[in-house]
Design a protein around this motif. Structure first.
Motif, PDB file in Angstrom:
ATOM      1  N   UNK A 366       0.824  -1.194   0.000  1.00 16.95           N
ATOM      2  CA  UNK A 366       0.000   0.000   0.000  1.00 16.95           C
ATOM      3  C   UNK A 366       0.867   1.257   0.000  1.00 16.95           C
ATOM      4  N   UNK A 367       0.219   2.384  -0.244  1.00 14.89           N
ATOM      5  CA  UNK A 367       0.914   3.645  -0.203  1.00 14.89           C
ATOM      6  C   UNK A 367      -0.063   4.786  -0.321  1.00 14.89           C
ATOM      7  N   UNK A 368       0.420   6.006  -0.285  1.00 11.64           N
ATOM      8  CA  UNK A 368      -0.417   7.182  -0.456  1.00 11.64           C
ATOM      9  C   UNK A 368      -0.470   7.512  -1.940  1.00 11.64           C
ATOM     10  N   UNK A 369      -1.591   7.215  -2.604  1.00 18.77           N
ATOM     11  CA  UNK A 369      -1.679   7.369  -4.054  1.00 18.77           C
ATOM     12  C   UNK A 369      -2.443   8.622  -4.470  1.00 18.77           C
ATOM     13  N   UNK A 370      -2.758   9.491  -3.533  1.00 12.37           N
ATOM     14  CA  UNK A 370      -3.297  10.785  -3.893  1.00 12.37           C
ATOM     15  C   UNK A 370      -4.752  10.795  -4.294  1.00 12.37           C
ATOM     16  N   UNK A 371      -5.127  11.853  -5.053  1.00  9.25           N
ATOM     17  CA  UNK A 371      -6.522  12.134  -5.389  1.00  9.25           C
ATOM     18  C   UNK A 371      -6.637  12.408  -6.879  1.00  9.25           C
ATOM     19  N   UNK A 372      -7.723  11.930  -7.483  1.00 11.57           N
ATOM     20  CA  UNK A 372      -8.112  12.357  -8.833  1.00 11.57           C
ATOM     21  C   UNK A 372      -9.525  12.902  -8.742  1.00 11.57           C
ATOM     22  N   UNK A 373      -9.829  13.965  -9.494  1.00 11.45           N
ATOM     23  CA  UNK A 373     -11.105  14.657  -9.340  1.00 11.45           C
ATOM     24  C   UNK A 373     -11.527  15.298 -10.659  1.00 11.45           C
ATOM     25  N   UNK A 374     -12.807  15.727 -10.700  1.00 12.95           N
ATOM     26  CA  UNK A 374     -13.311  16.424 -11.888  1.00 12.95           C
ATOM     27  C   UNK A 374     -14.465  17.333 -11.497  1.00 12.95           C
ATOM     28  N   UNK A 375     -14.747  18.294 -12.366  1.00  7.87           N
ATOM     29  CA  UNK A 375     -15.941  19.124 -12.282  1.00  7.87           C
ATOM     30  C   UNK A 375     -16.456  19.309 -13.702  1.00  7.87           C
ATOM     31  N   UNK A 376     -17.776  19.265 -13.892  1.00  7.69           N
ATOM     32  CA  UNK A 376     -18.320  19.263 -15.253  1.00  7.69           C
ATOM     33  C   UNK A 376     -19.649  20.010 -15.322  1.00  7.69           C
ATOM     34  N   UNK A 377     -19.637  21.345 -15.398  1.00 10.60           N
ATOM     35  CA  UNK A 377     -20.875  22.089 -15.633  1.00 10.60           C
ATOM     36  C   UNK A 377     -21.313  21.944 -17.084  1.00 10.60           C
ATOM     37  N   UNK A 378     -22.624  21.863 -17.317  1.00 10.13           N
ATOM     38  CA  UNK A 378     -23.094  21.691 -18.688  1.00 10.13           C
ATOM     39  C   UNK A 378     -24.570  21.966 -18.832  1.00 10.13           C
ATOM     40  N   UNK A 379     -25.145  21.527 -19.955  1.00 12.31           N
ATOM     41  CA  UNK A 379     -26.575  21.708 -20.198  1.00 12.31           C
ATOM     42  C   UNK A 379     -27.051  20.656 -21.186  1.00 12.31           C
ATOM     43  N   UNK A 380     -28.384  20.478 -21.228  1.00 14.75           N
ATOM     44  CA  UNK A 380     -29.022  19.545 -22.143  1.00 14.75           C
ATOM     45  C   UNK A 380     -30.191  20.257 -22.800  1.00 14.75           C
ATOM     46  N   UNK A 381     -30.239  20.199 -24.140  1.00 11.95           N
ATOM     47  CA  UNK A 381     -31.285  20.853 -24.916  1.00 11.95           C
ATOM     48  C   UNK A 381     -32.129  19.788 -25.597  1.00 11.95           C
ATOM     49  N   UNK A 382     -33.460  19.911 -25.478  1.00  9.50           N
ATOM     50  CA  UNK A 382     -34.386  18.954 -26.071  1.00  9.50           C
ATOM     51  C   UNK A 382     -35.053  19.567 -27.296  1.00  9.50           C
ATOM     52  N   UNK A 383     -34.976  18.860 -28.434  1.00  3.96           N
ATOM     53  CA  UNK A 383     -35.718  19.259 -29.625  1.00  3.96           C
ATOM     54  C   UNK A 383     -37.125  18.671 -29.583  1.00  3.96           C
ATOM     55  N   UNK A 384     -37.262  17.567 -28.866  1.00  4.17           N
ATOM     56  CA  UNK A 384     -38.536  16.895 -28.664  1.00  4.17           C
ATOM     57  C   UNK A 384     -38.441  16.070 -27.402  1.00  4.17           C
ATOM     58  N   UNK A 385     -39.507  15.343 -27.061  1.00 10.46           N
ATOM     59  CA  UNK A 385     -39.530  14.600 -25.807  1.00 10.46           C
ATOM     60  C   UNK A 385     -38.387  13.607 -25.709  1.00 10.46           C
ATOM     61  N   UNK A 386     -38.062  12.931 -26.801  1.00 10.85           N
ATOM     62  CA  UNK A 386     -37.041  11.888 -26.786  1.00 10.85           C
ATOM     63  C   UNK A 386     -35.862  12.197 -27.699  1.00 10.85           C
ATOM     64  N   UNK A 387     -35.595  13.451 -27.903  1.00  3.20           N
ATOM     65  CA  UNK A 387     -34.474  13.859 -28.754  1.00  3.20           C
ATOM     66  C   UNK A 387     -33.752  15.016 -28.077  1.00  3.20           C
ATOM     67  N   UNK A 388     -32.466  14.818 -27.737  1.00  7.74           N
ATOM     68  CA  UNK A 388     -31.741  15.846 -27.005  1.00  7.74           C
ATOM     69  C   UNK A 388     -30.271  15.877 -27.388  1.00  7.74           C
ATOM     70  N   UNK A 389     -29.632  17.003 -27.073  1.00 11.15           N
ATOM     71  CA  UNK A 389     -28.190  17.181 -27.219  1.00 11.15           C
ATOM     72  C   UNK A 389     -27.645  17.615 -25.862  1.00 11.15           C
ATOM     73  N   UNK A 390     -26.618  16.901 -25.373  1.00  6.36           N
ATOM     74  CA  UNK A 390     -26.015  17.197 -24.075  1.00  6.36           C
ATOM     75  C   UNK A 390     -24.546  17.535 -24.253  1.00  6.36           C
ATOM     76  N   UNK A 391     -24.063  18.453 -23.429  1.00  2.00           N
ATOM     77  CA  UNK A 391     -22.645  18.787 -23.452  1.00  2.00           C
ATOM     78  C   UNK A 391     -22.245  19.332 -22.090  1.00  2.00           C
ATOM     79  N   UNK A 392     -20.941  19.362 -21.842  1.00  2.01           N
ATOM     80  CA  UNK A 392     -20.416  19.932 -20.609  1.00  2.01           C
ATOM     81  C   UNK A 392     -18.950  20.316 -20.829  1.00  2.01           C
ATOM     82  N   UNK A 393     -18.452  21.126 -19.940  1.00  5.10           N
ATOM     83  CA  UNK A 393     -17.022  21.435 -19.899  1.00  5.10           C
ATOM     84  C   UNK A 393     -16.445  20.627 -18.751  1.00  5.10           C
TER      85      UNK A 393
END
Length: 426
Positions: A366-393
């Protein structure tokens, strides 16, 4: 056993489709990376791979590319069949990811077949597809209930068609009954594993799994036991217990954990805590998992890495979606928080953040292997009930807070990526 299960499933499929009500569903996705930038590279590994400070624009294959899910279901009063074929990419590749059949007899149901994504009680996962906004596991639910580690006995522990996260042809019988305030569902499965097809008195090359779900007025309780491969006495066994409170209104929760054994010795243990709050336009999801491989497990089992990473991801020069990830500690914690807010019927704002913490532990492995992390703000746009485009940074980081003396050649890593997913469901 595998031949028996496959024959039963296909025979019932052919028989049932001739007289059943048939339903077809189709999902289509285009998954791409619109932009990727390595902001800071771990000099120990990224330079060797030629990825230091690279910028890439638009890949329509690395993040998953074009993919479809085509499913046919046929059923009547006493049985049914399901077949799922997934076309992939522009080369016409077809993958048979699900084929199974079932027959009902009163309170019992006999099912046989193959399920790539497993057979689990989805309510305990608290993974809502809408909350994920069609993005991948490195940005939302990286783990199902059970261990965080590759090849761990308790990986995907409540899936009764897999061992150590690997799916196999399976046959199982289910019982559903009601007794006053108790609703009881029990599943007993026989799983076809690789190896010989006979039992010679000491070696058993198939697996057994049982799952009992007891639903009371205020609590839902699930117990799972799985046994794989008795080979020269080296049996692998998993036990799991998870509970859900049922009277918390808009807040749903799962608590529990699992144990893994090899040759009768404890190899691993883990605990899951999951919450999902949904009220009006807002949903909030929080998952956390603590997983540990024991000294005995690290010595005996081939468990060397987390099953998934959540740190710095980037598009490589080889056109691959790549993790610049920490080496794995055998004691680790995963956390994920996701927020989704409905602005209108057409627009949803999303945000996810998470980490994996590799804890420092005593012992030579064993050892001290540190931390990995992320943050991902984004949005999802719907053209219809079952049709969408999603993205994030998605901004990811790896190799944080590592022991500077032991890992002096490894620096922190940072990346920026913009995945884009279009999904149409019919």
């Amino acid at each position: 056993m595998k031949k028996i299960i496959s024959t039963l499933a296909l025979a019932t499929l052919a028989f049932g489709a001739s007289f059943a009500d048939v339903k077809f569903t189709c999902n289509y996705r285009t998954q791409a990376v619109a932009f990727s930038r390595v902001m800071k590279a771990d000099s120990y590994s990224a330079t060797a791979n030629g990825e230091k400070f690279q910028t890439y624009m638009l890949s329509n294959t690395a993040y998953g590319g074009d993919s479809d899910t085509f499913k046919m279901s046929a059923s009547n009063d006493f049985g049914g069949v399901n077949v799922r074929i997934d076309p992939k990419g522009s080369n016409g590749t077809l993958t048979l990811n699900e084929y199974n059949a079932y027959v009902k007899a009163g309170a019992f149901t006999l099912t046989a077949g193959y399920w790539k994504d497993g057979v689990m009680n989805g309510a305990y996962q608290l993974k809502n597809d809408a909350d994920a906004s069609n993005l991948g596991g490195e940005t939302f639910a990286a783990y199902k209930l059970g261990s965080m580690f590759k090849k761990a006995i308790t990986l995907q522990v409540d899936d009764i068609t897999s061992f150590a996260g690997s799916a196999h042809a399976t046959g199982y019988i289910s019982y559903l009954g009601e007794f006053d305030a108790l609703t009881l569902k029990a599943d007993l499965a026989a799983v076809s594993l690789d190896g010989a097809t006979t039992w010679d008195g000491s070696n058993y090359y198939s697996g057994l799994a049982a799952r009992i779900d007891a639903r009371l007025e205020t609590w839902d309780i699930q117990f799972v036991i799985k046994q794989a491969n008795i080979t020269n006495g080296q049996a692998q066994r998993a036990l799991a217990l998870h509970v859900q409170p049922l009277a918390w209104g808009a807040l749903k929760a799962t608590f529990g954990g699992s144990l893994g054994f090899y040759e009768g010795e404890l190899t691993e243990y883990n605990a899951d805590i999951r919450f999902r709050y949904a009220d009006g336009p807002l949903s909030v999801t929080f998952f956390t998992n603590l997983s540990r491989i024991t000294d005995y497990g690290a010595t005996k089992m081939d468990v060397k890495d987390y099953n998934k990473h959540v740190g710095a991801y980037f598009l490589s020069s080889a056109n691959k979606w790549t993790a610049q990830s920490n080496a794995a500690s055998h004691s680790a914690m995963w956390n994920m928080l996701a927020i989704r807010f409905k602005v209108s019927d057409k627009l949803f704002l999303t945000g996810e953040l998470g980490d994996i913490v590799g804890f420092k532990s005593a012992g030579k492995v064993f050892g001290d292997y540190g931390v990995e992390a992320f943050v991902a703000p984004g949005f999802q746009v719907f053209a219809g009930k079952n049709c969408s485009v999603s993205t994030c940074l998605r901004i990811g980081l790896s190799n944080l807070l590592m022991d500077s003396d032991k890992y002096k050649d490894i620096e922190p890593a940072m990346s920026m990526a913009v995945p884009v997913v279009m999904r149409v469901k019919l």
